[in-house]
Every structure is written in structure tokens, then in C-alpha cells.
Design an enzyme around this catalytic site. Sequence first.
Site, mmCIF file in Angstrom:
data_model
loop_
_atom_site.group_PDB
_atom_site.id
_atom_site.type_symbol
_atom_site.label_atom_id
_atom_site.label_comp_id
_atom_site.label_asym_id
_atom_site.label_seq_id
_atom_site.Cartn_x
_atom_site.Cartn_y
_atom_site.Cartn_z
ATOM 1 N N ASP A 221 7.306 4.013 2.569
ATOM 2 C CA ASP A 221 7.622 5.190 3.385
ATOM 3 C C ASP A 221 9.136 5.238 3.585
ATOM 4 O OD1 ASP A 221 7.743 7.256 5.219
ATOM 5 O OD2 ASP A 221 6.160 6.506 6.516
ATOM 6 N N ASP B 20 -4.020 2.458 8.032
ATOM 7 C CA ASP B 20 -4.616 2.664 9.353
ATOM 8 C C ASP B 20 -3.857 3.682 10.196
ATOM 9 O OD1 ASP B 20 -2.247 1.031 9.844
ATOM 10 O OD2 ASP B 20 -3.071 0.639 11.833
ATOM 11 N N ASP C 261 0.826 -1.204 0.000
ATOM 12 C CA ASP C 261 0.000 0.000 0.000
ATOM 13 C C ASP C 261 0.862 1.257 0.000
ATOM 14 O OD1 ASP C 261 0.767 -0.896 2.538
ATOM 15 O OD2 ASP C 261 -0.806 0.211 3.556
ATOM 16 N N PHE D 203 0.239 12.228 7.622
ATOM 17 C CA PHE D 203 -0.289 10.953 8.119
ATOM 18 C C PHE D 203 -1.558 10.633 7.346
ATOM 19 C CE2 PHE D 203 0.367 8.159 11.895
ATOM 20 C CZ PHE D 203 -0.472 7.143 11.432
HETATM 21 C C1 PRP Z 1 2.953 -0.030 6.640
HETATM 22 C C2 PRP Z 1 2.790 -0.287 5.151
HETATM 23 C C3 PRP Z 1 4.117 -0.858 4.762
HETATM 24 C C4 PRP Z 1 5.086 -0.175 5.704
HETATM 25 C C5 PRP Z 1 5.759 0.938 4.980
HETATM 26 O O1 PRP Z 1 2.684 -1.202 7.311
HETATM 27 O O2 PRP Z 1 1.755 -1.184 4.890
HETATM 28 O O3 PRP Z 1 4.167 -2.245 4.954
HETATM 29 O O4 PRP Z 1 4.322 0.347 6.801
HETATM 30 O O5 PRP Z 1 6.650 1.590 5.820
HETATM 31 P P1 PRP Z 1 8.225 1.613 5.583
HETATM 32 O O6 PRP Z 1 8.483 1.901 4.133
HETATM 33 O O7 PRP Z 1 8.675 2.745 6.484
HETATM 34 O O8 PRP Z 1 8.788 0.299 6.021
HETATM 35 P P2 PRP Z 1 2.427 -1.259 8.886
HETATM 36 O O9 PRP Z 1 3.686 -1.719 9.565
HETATM 37 O O10 PRP Z 1 1.832 0.025 9.357
HETATM 38 O O11 PRP Z 1 1.379 -2.449 9.017
HETATM 39 P P3 PRP Z 1 -0.061 -2.616 8.334
HETATM 40 O O12 PRP Z 1 0.177 -2.877 6.859
HETATM 41 O O13 PRP Z 1 -0.643 -3.804 9.029
HETATM 42 O O14 PRP Z 1 -0.847 -1.351 8.560
#
Ligand code: PRP
Length: 181
Positions: free
Chosen positions: A105, A161, A102, A154
Site C-alpha cells: 500500500d 482484514d 499480501d 478498502f
Molecule cells: C498490512 C499488509 C502489509 C502492510 C501494507 O499489514 O499485510 O504488511 O499492511 O501496508 P503499507 O504498504 O502501507 O506498509 P497490517 O499492518 O494491516 O497487518 P496484518 O498483516 O496483520 O493485517
Amino acid sequence: MKNLYDDTKGVLISREEIAAIVKRLGKEISEDYADKSPVMVSILKGAFIFMADLVREVTVPCSIDFMCVSSYGNAATTSGRVKIIKDLDTNIEGKDVIIVEDILDSGVTLSHLIKMLSDRKPASIKICTLFDKPEGHKVDITPAYKGTDVPNEFIVGYGLDYAERYRNLPDVCILKPEIYA
Ligand code: PRP
């Protein structure tokens, strides 16, 4: 009655815009994998809605699988690592893998996933991310398929979420800072 939208500063990317982006990504993947049958790997939980919509825009035969990972250590640093909570059911050796995320970051999650999955000797491995937050990048990572850049805010909705809430918002919205402060 409480409305989830009340916690947001408004819609950043509407459901119609998202649908157009997902359609375009599905077309790109279908063209690039015309003679292939990729394994599409969704990273739970955030990508579940994107995955469901994306596979319906892909016109080549594909299989799907899911992985769930979590950050441990200090996820805010590049040394943050990821732990497998749920692994693939599929043996990806010799397969063309597309990781469906999704949001990109810091890039820590995806860079570790690429390393882990590359060890399993897939024929190829590419990233398809719906959103990319270029200002957040802490590692060098370039997705083969990207929906759109998002600002360093955000954002929630369409699977994303805050504290497990807002995933069910059909549009992507900017969360009010007082909610997560
Ligand atoms: C979010 C998103 C990615 C990750 C991106 O997952 O879905 O997997 O963070 O961040 P990064 O590039 O800084 O690693 P999260 O850990 O929030 O879990 P979720 O998908 O269950 O919401």
C-alpha cells in the site's frame, strides 16, 4: 444468520482469479530460482493464506519462515517505522530471500523490512506481493513479483482484514464504507 459478505460491496477478485494469479507467480518464481533454494518469508498476519497457496505452486526446493511486524509512530506517514513482533527463526546470511506480502500500500512496511533484512547480508532479496495499490505508494518500491493492482478501496478477504475480521473470506471483497467509517 450473519454473512460476512453482507458487509461488503461484493467480490472484487474471485477465488478462481486469485488461484490463477498465485499459480502464475509460483511459475515465475520456480523459473527464476531454478538452480536456487530460496527462503520464503511470509509477513504475518495478512500473507498467511497467500503464502500457503504460493509455496504449493513453487516447484523448486524452498524453506519457509515467518515474520510479524507492526507499524508504530504514525503509520500513515512515510516516517512510520516498523517494529519486529516476531523475528525469523532462520539465519538468512548468504541466502536468497523472497518476502511474501499480501498487499503493498504505502510501501512503508516493505521498505523498512528490506532495510532490516538487507543488514543480515542475504545473497539476494526480492518482494512478491499479491496485491499492489499504486495510488497508496508513499515510497519508491518495486516488487519483483506482483499479482495484480487493486483500486484505492478498502479490501478484505484472502487474509486481508479490517479490525482482524474478514480474513477468512475466500474471495477479495470491497468493504462497505459504513463498516469502517
Ligand atoms: C498490512 C499488509 C502489509 C502492510 C501494507 O499489514 O499485510 O504488511 O499492511 O501496508 P503499507 O504498504 O502501507 O506498509 P497490517 O499492518 O494491516 O497487518 P496484518 O498483516 O496483520 O493485517
